[in-house]
Scaffold this motif. Structure first.
Motif, PDB file in Angstrom:
ATOM      1  N   GLY A   1       0.805  -1.215   0.000  1.00  0.00           N
ATOM      2  CA  GLY A   1       0.000   0.000   0.000  1.00  0.00           C
ATOM      3  C   GLY A   1       0.835   1.259   0.000  1.00  0.00           C
ATOM      4  O   GLY A   1       0.348   2.339  -0.339  1.00  0.00           O
ATOM      5  N   ASN A   2       2.110   1.159   0.414  1.00  0.00           N
ATOM      6  CA  ASN A   2       3.081   2.266   0.332  1.00  0.00           C
ATOM      7  C   ASN A   2       2.581   3.523   1.028  1.00  0.00           C
ATOM      8  O   ASN A   2       2.680   4.632   0.504  1.00  0.00           O
ATOM      9  N   MET A   3       2.055   3.360   2.228  1.00  0.00           N
ATOM     10  CA  MET A   3       1.604   4.509   3.014  1.00  0.00           C
ATOM     11  C   MET A   3       2.790   5.080   3.782  1.00  0.00           C
ATOM     12  O   MET A   3       3.466   4.350   4.506  1.00  0.00           O
ATOM     13  N   PRO A   4       3.069   6.378   3.615  1.00  0.00           N
ATOM     14  CA  PRO A   4       4.218   6.980   4.291  1.00  0.00           C
ATOM     15  C   PRO A   4       4.170   6.776   5.800  1.00  0.00           C
ATOM     16  O   PRO A   4       3.109   6.853   6.421  1.00  0.00           O
ATOM     17  N   MET A   5       5.323   6.451   6.360  1.00  0.00           N
ATOM     18  CA  MET A   5       5.521   6.247   7.795  1.00  0.00           C
ATOM     19  C   MET A   5       4.861   4.972   8.324  1.00  0.00           C
ATOM     20  O   MET A   5       4.936   4.681   9.510  1.00  0.00           O
TER      21      MET A   5
ATOM     22  N   PRO B   1      13.620  -0.115  -0.099  1.00  0.00           N
ATOM     23  CA  PRO B   1      13.796  -0.133  -1.559  1.00  0.00           C
ATOM     24  C   PRO B   1      12.850   0.808  -2.281  1.00  0.00           C
ATOM     25  O   PRO B   1      13.217   1.387  -3.311  1.00  0.00           O
ATOM     26  N   LEU B   2      11.642   0.992  -1.762  1.00  0.00           N
ATOM     27  CA  LEU B   2      10.714   1.941  -2.374  1.00  0.00           C
ATOM     28  C   LEU B   2      11.219   3.367  -2.207  1.00  0.00           C
ATOM     29  O   LEU B   2      11.084   4.188  -3.128  1.00  0.00           O
ATOM     30  N   MET B   3      11.822   3.667  -1.061  1.00  0.00           N
ATOM     31  CA  MET B   3      12.381   5.005  -0.856  1.00  0.00           C
ATOM     32  C   MET B   3      13.513   5.268  -1.839  1.00  0.00           C
ATOM     33  O   MET B   3      13.666   6.388  -2.356  1.00  0.00           O
TER      34      MET B   3
END
Length: 282
Positions: A226-230, A236-238
């Motif tokens: 879902g790649n929700m920040p924090m 790796p996504l960063m």
């Protein structure tokens, strides 16, 4: 004539190898490793040196990046532990028992190796999404949570444990168990005193491989996370986000942190494995 006069100095015998050409093969080995491993890593460090120490520290300690460290290392550790437990059980079943469909299950173990990671991520998301085939029946949410990341990392890391433990179990054989039982040991004593010590190096190797693979996994995680920040962003996504922003120095800075952390983890695990092997072989 004294005994010392008969004593001759032993001559050093030259070690004969079956396949000649040690210097040539060693040169190819060093060249191969240098091109594929050392050169890319050196480039990574070189690009990071374009940043000042203050900028480097600001990038790697950004709250969003630190949160991704926690998610990445935490989920990778949990997934590796799960794989050690259930991967060892699967290897035990495949080696010790004969049953219908054994070859099929044995082949399915290698499926994560052959399956593209993106396909695995899409399939797992379709299964565990709130409206998915499995997710709709669960009382809790799996997809788009850290639990979903653990599921994906467990999926891709399972073969590493099974395939490292399985050959060791095959070498142990049933004779050792029968000998232990004939000496009066019960099943628990046989496992803890005879079988488990033989499996420890293989289990540690499988854990290290699964954990290392999980740290760098991207394709199967990015869909289900879902790649929700924090919350569910992985490191790796960063790095990919920095690259999409053309911030190559920032991306390499985060990559260097992962590189150093992975190296330290591998060093520690190899040291533990060496100590354990030495303990049970001496």
């Amino acid at each position: 004539m004294t005994l010392s006069q008969h004593t001759t100095t032993p001559t050093k015998r030259k070690k004969i190898t079956v396949l000649p050409g040690f210097k040539l093969t060693l040169g190819y080995t060093v060249l191969y490793i240098s091109i594929l491993v050392l050169l890319p890593l050196s480039t990574l460090v070189w690009n990071t040196m374009q940043l000042s120490w203050a900028d480097f520290w600001a990038v790697i300690t950004d709250p969003r990046v630190v949160a991704s460290y926690k998610v990445t290392f935490g989920t990778a550790l949990i997934a590796a532990i799960i794989n050690v437990i259930f991967g060892t059980m699967i290897a035990w079943v495949l080696v010790r028992y004969d049953f219908f469909g054994k070859k099929l299950i044995d082949g399915l173990v290698d499926l994560p190796f052959a399956l593209p990671t993106a396909v695995a991520g899409i399939a797992l998301t379709a299964l565990y999404a709130p409206n998915g085939w499995i997710g709709q029946f669960l009382p809790f949410q799996v997809a788009f949570t850290p639990l979903g990341i653990i599921v994906a990392l467990t999926f891709i890391g399972l073969p590493f444990v099974v395939r490292t433990v399985q050959p060791v179990l095959e070498n142990v054989g049933a004779e050792s168990e029968e000998a232990s039982a004939s000496l009066g040991a019960n099943r628990l004593q046989t496992f803890t005193k005879v079988i488990f010590p033989e499996l420890i190096p293989a289990i540690l190797t499988g854990f290290t491989l699964a954990f290392s693979r999980a740290l760098g996994e991207y394709g199967s995680v990015v869909f289900i996370a879902g790649n929700m920040p924090m919350k569910t962003e992985i490191t790796p996504l960063m790095i990919m986000t920095k690259l999409e922003q053309y911030d190559y120095a920032g991306a390499t800075a985060i990559a260097v942190v992962m590189l150093v952390a992975s190296f330290v983890i591998l060093l520690v695990m190899n040291t533990i494995q060496w100590l354990v092997s030495r303990k049970y072989t001496v």
